[in-house]
Write a protein that holds these residues in place. Structure first.
Motif, mmCIF file in Angstrom:
data_model
loop_
_atom_site.group_PDB
_atom_site.id
_atom_site.type_symbol
_atom_site.label_atom_id
_atom_site.label_comp_id
_atom_site.label_asym_id
_atom_site.label_seq_id
_atom_site.Cartn_x
_atom_site.Cartn_y
_atom_site.Cartn_z
ATOM 1 N N VAL A 34 12.795 8.044 -6.709
ATOM 2 C CA VAL A 34 12.712 9.135 -5.725
ATOM 3 C C VAL A 34 14.062 9.282 -5.030
ATOM 4 C CG1 VAL A 34 10.249 8.812 -5.279
ATOM 5 C CG2 VAL A 34 11.895 7.574 -3.915
ATOM 6 N N PRO A 35 14.297 10.448 -4.425
ATOM 7 C CA PRO A 35 15.510 10.577 -3.604
ATOM 8 C C PRO A 35 15.491 9.530 -2.482
ATOM 9 C CG PRO A 35 14.539 12.724 -4.010
ATOM 10 C CD PRO A 35 13.567 11.703 -4.507
ATOM 11 N N THR A 36 16.628 8.936 -2.193
ATOM 12 C CA THR A 36 16.708 7.836 -1.233
ATOM 13 C C THR A 36 16.099 8.193 0.116
ATOM 14 O OG1 THR A 36 18.628 6.916 -2.366
ATOM 15 C CG2 THR A 36 18.312 6.274 -0.069
ATOM 16 N N GLU A 37 16.295 9.426 0.583
ATOM 17 C CA GLU A 37 15.754 9.790 1.895
ATOM 18 C C GLU A 37 14.220 9.846 1.901
ATOM 19 O OE1 GLU A 37 16.893 13.538 -0.297
ATOM 20 O OE2 GLU A 37 18.003 11.756 0.264
ATOM 21 N N GLN A 38 13.588 9.872 0.732
ATOM 22 C CA GLN A 38 12.125 9.899 0.649
ATOM 23 C C GLN A 38 11.531 8.540 0.291
ATOM 24 O OE1 GLN A 38 11.039 12.971 -2.120
ATOM 25 N NE2 GLN A 38 12.191 14.538 -1.041
ATOM 26 N N ALA A 39 12.369 7.537 0.076
ATOM 27 C CA ALA A 39 11.909 6.246 -0.423
ATOM 28 C C ALA A 39 10.929 5.551 0.523
ATOM 29 C CB ALA A 39 13.102 5.335 -0.717
ATOM 30 N N ALA A 40 11.202 5.558 1.811
ATOM 31 C CA ALA A 40 10.314 4.874 2.758
ATOM 32 C C ALA A 40 8.934 5.519 2.779
ATOM 33 C CB ALA A 40 10.930 4.886 4.162
ATOM 34 N N ASN A 41 8.874 6.846 2.786
ATOM 35 C CA ASN A 41 7.584 7.538 2.779
ATOM 36 C C ASN A 41 6.829 7.296 1.477
ATOM 37 O OD1 ASN A 41 7.911 8.592 5.346
ATOM 38 N ND2 ASN A 41 8.851 10.474 4.595
ATOM 39 N N GLU A 42 7.544 7.307 0.367
ATOM 40 C CA GLU A 42 6.902 7.065 -0.931
ATOM 41 C C GLU A 42 6.374 5.641 -1.016
ATOM 42 O OE1 GLU A 42 5.425 8.067 -4.685
ATOM 43 O OE2 GLU A 42 6.132 9.303 -3.029
ATOM 44 N N ALA A 43 7.116 4.682 -0.474
ATOM 45 C CA ALA A 43 6.656 3.289 -0.468
ATOM 46 C C ALA A 43 5.365 3.158 0.343
ATOM 47 C CB ALA A 43 7.745 2.377 0.089
ATOM 48 N N LYS A 44 5.298 3.827 1.485
ATOM 49 C CA LYS A 44 4.071 3.798 2.297
ATOM 50 C C LYS A 44 2.902 4.416 1.544
ATOM 51 C CE LYS A 44 6.403 4.005 6.751
ATOM 52 N NZ LYS A 44 6.721 4.834 7.924
ATOM 53 N N ARG A 45 3.164 5.532 0.863
ATOM 54 C CA ARG A 45 2.116 6.201 0.097
ATOM 55 C C ARG A 45 1.597 5.301 -1.019
ATOM 56 N NH1 ARG A 45 1.088 9.218 -4.291
ATOM 57 N NH2 ARG A 45 3.138 8.961 -5.217
ATOM 58 N N LEU A 46 2.509 4.631 -1.704
ATOM 59 C CA LEU A 46 2.107 3.716 -2.771
ATOM 60 C C LEU A 46 1.307 2.542 -2.212
ATOM 61 C CD1 LEU A 46 5.430 3.817 -4.775
ATOM 62 C CD2 LEU A 46 3.200 4.536 -5.648
ATOM 63 N N ASN A 47 1.746 1.992 -1.070
ATOM 64 C CA ASN A 47 1.006 0.894 -0.435
ATOM 65 C C ASN A 47 -0.408 1.322 -0.072
ATOM 66 O OD1 ASN A 47 2.846 -1.259 -0.498
ATOM 67 N ND2 ASN A 47 3.953 -0.422 1.243
ATOM 68 N N ASN A 48 -0.556 2.533 0.437
ATOM 69 C CA ASN A 48 -1.877 3.052 0.793
ATOM 70 C C ASN A 48 -2.782 3.209 -0.417
ATOM 71 O OD1 ASN A 48 -1.226 3.165 3.507
ATOM 72 N ND2 ASN A 48 -0.609 5.316 3.427
ATOM 73 N N ARG A 49 -2.198 3.356 -1.587
ATOM 74 C CA ARG A 49 -2.965 3.489 -2.832
ATOM 75 C C ARG A 49 -3.154 2.150 -3.547
ATOM 76 N NH1 ARG A 49 -1.384 9.313 -5.389
ATOM 77 N NH2 ARG A 49 -1.948 10.487 -3.535
ATOM 78 N N GLY A 50 -2.780 1.071 -2.880
ATOM 79 C CA GLY A 50 -3.010 -0.251 -3.449
ATOM 80 C C GLY A 50 -1.859 -0.856 -4.227
ATOM 81 N N TRP A 51 -0.732 -0.177 -4.304
ATOM 82 C CA TRP A 51 0.435 -0.705 -5.002
ATOM 83 C C TRP A 51 1.271 -1.534 -4.041
ATOM 84 C CZ3 TRP A 51 1.245 -0.280 -10.157
ATOM 85 C CH2 TRP A 51 0.466 0.642 -10.845
ATOM 86 N N ARG A 52 1.825 -2.637 -4.528
ATOM 87 C CA ARG A 52 2.747 -3.448 -3.737
ATOM 88 C C ARG A 52 4.160 -3.126 -4.211
ATOM 89 N NH1 ARG A 52 2.150 -9.285 -5.029
ATOM 90 N NH2 ARG A 52 3.845 -8.901 -6.466
ATOM 91 N N VAL A 53 5.018 -2.719 -3.295
ATOM 92 C CA VAL A 53 6.410 -2.424 -3.644
ATOM 93 C C VAL A 53 7.166 -3.740 -3.628
ATOM 94 C CG1 VAL A 53 8.488 -1.154 -3.022
ATOM 95 C CG2 VAL A 53 6.233 -0.095 -2.702
ATOM 96 N N ASP A 54 7.558 -4.202 -4.814
ATOM 97 C CA ASP A 54 8.247 -5.483 -4.947
ATOM 98 C C ASP A 54 9.738 -5.372 -4.665
ATOM 99 O OD1 ASP A 54 5.863 -6.855 -5.814
ATOM 100 O OD2 ASP A 54 6.100 -5.855 -7.739
ATOM 101 N N ALA A 55 10.314 -4.206 -4.947
ATOM 102 C CA ALA A 55 11.750 -4.015 -4.713
ATOM 103 C C ALA A 55 12.028 -2.530 -4.581
ATOM 104 C CB ALA A 55 12.569 -4.602 -5.848
ATOM 105 N N ALA A 56 12.998 -2.200 -3.751
ATOM 106 C CA ALA A 56 13.502 -0.831 -3.602
ATOM 107 C C ALA A 56 15.012 -0.908 -3.785
ATOM 108 C CB ALA A 56 13.139 -0.263 -2.242
#
Length: 59
Positions: A34-56
């Motif tokens: 994703v574009p870097t400025e959207q990375a934090a929001n996308e990580a939150k969205r993925l976490n809410n869907r049950g995904w664990r973000v291991d690295a960004a």
């Protein structure tokens, strides 16, 4: 010299300003770019869907 053929590759595309999110969920793996400025929001969205973000990793 004459060009005979051309095979486009992804290497020609710019990835500057992108962040790769490496995610896991149980035995599953997901790579999201994703574009870097959207990375934090996308990580939150993925976490809410049950995904664990291991690295960004910005690329």
């Amino acid at each position: 010299m004459r060009q005979i053929g051309y095979v486009p590759t992804w290497r020609g595309k710019a990835v500057i300003g992108q962040t790769r999110l490496y995610c896991s969920k149980g035995e599953g793996f997901r790579l999201v770019e994703v574009p870097t400025e959207q990375a934090a929001n996308e990580a939150k969205r993925l976490n809410n869907r049950g995904w664990r973000v291991d690295a960004a990793i910005p690329v």
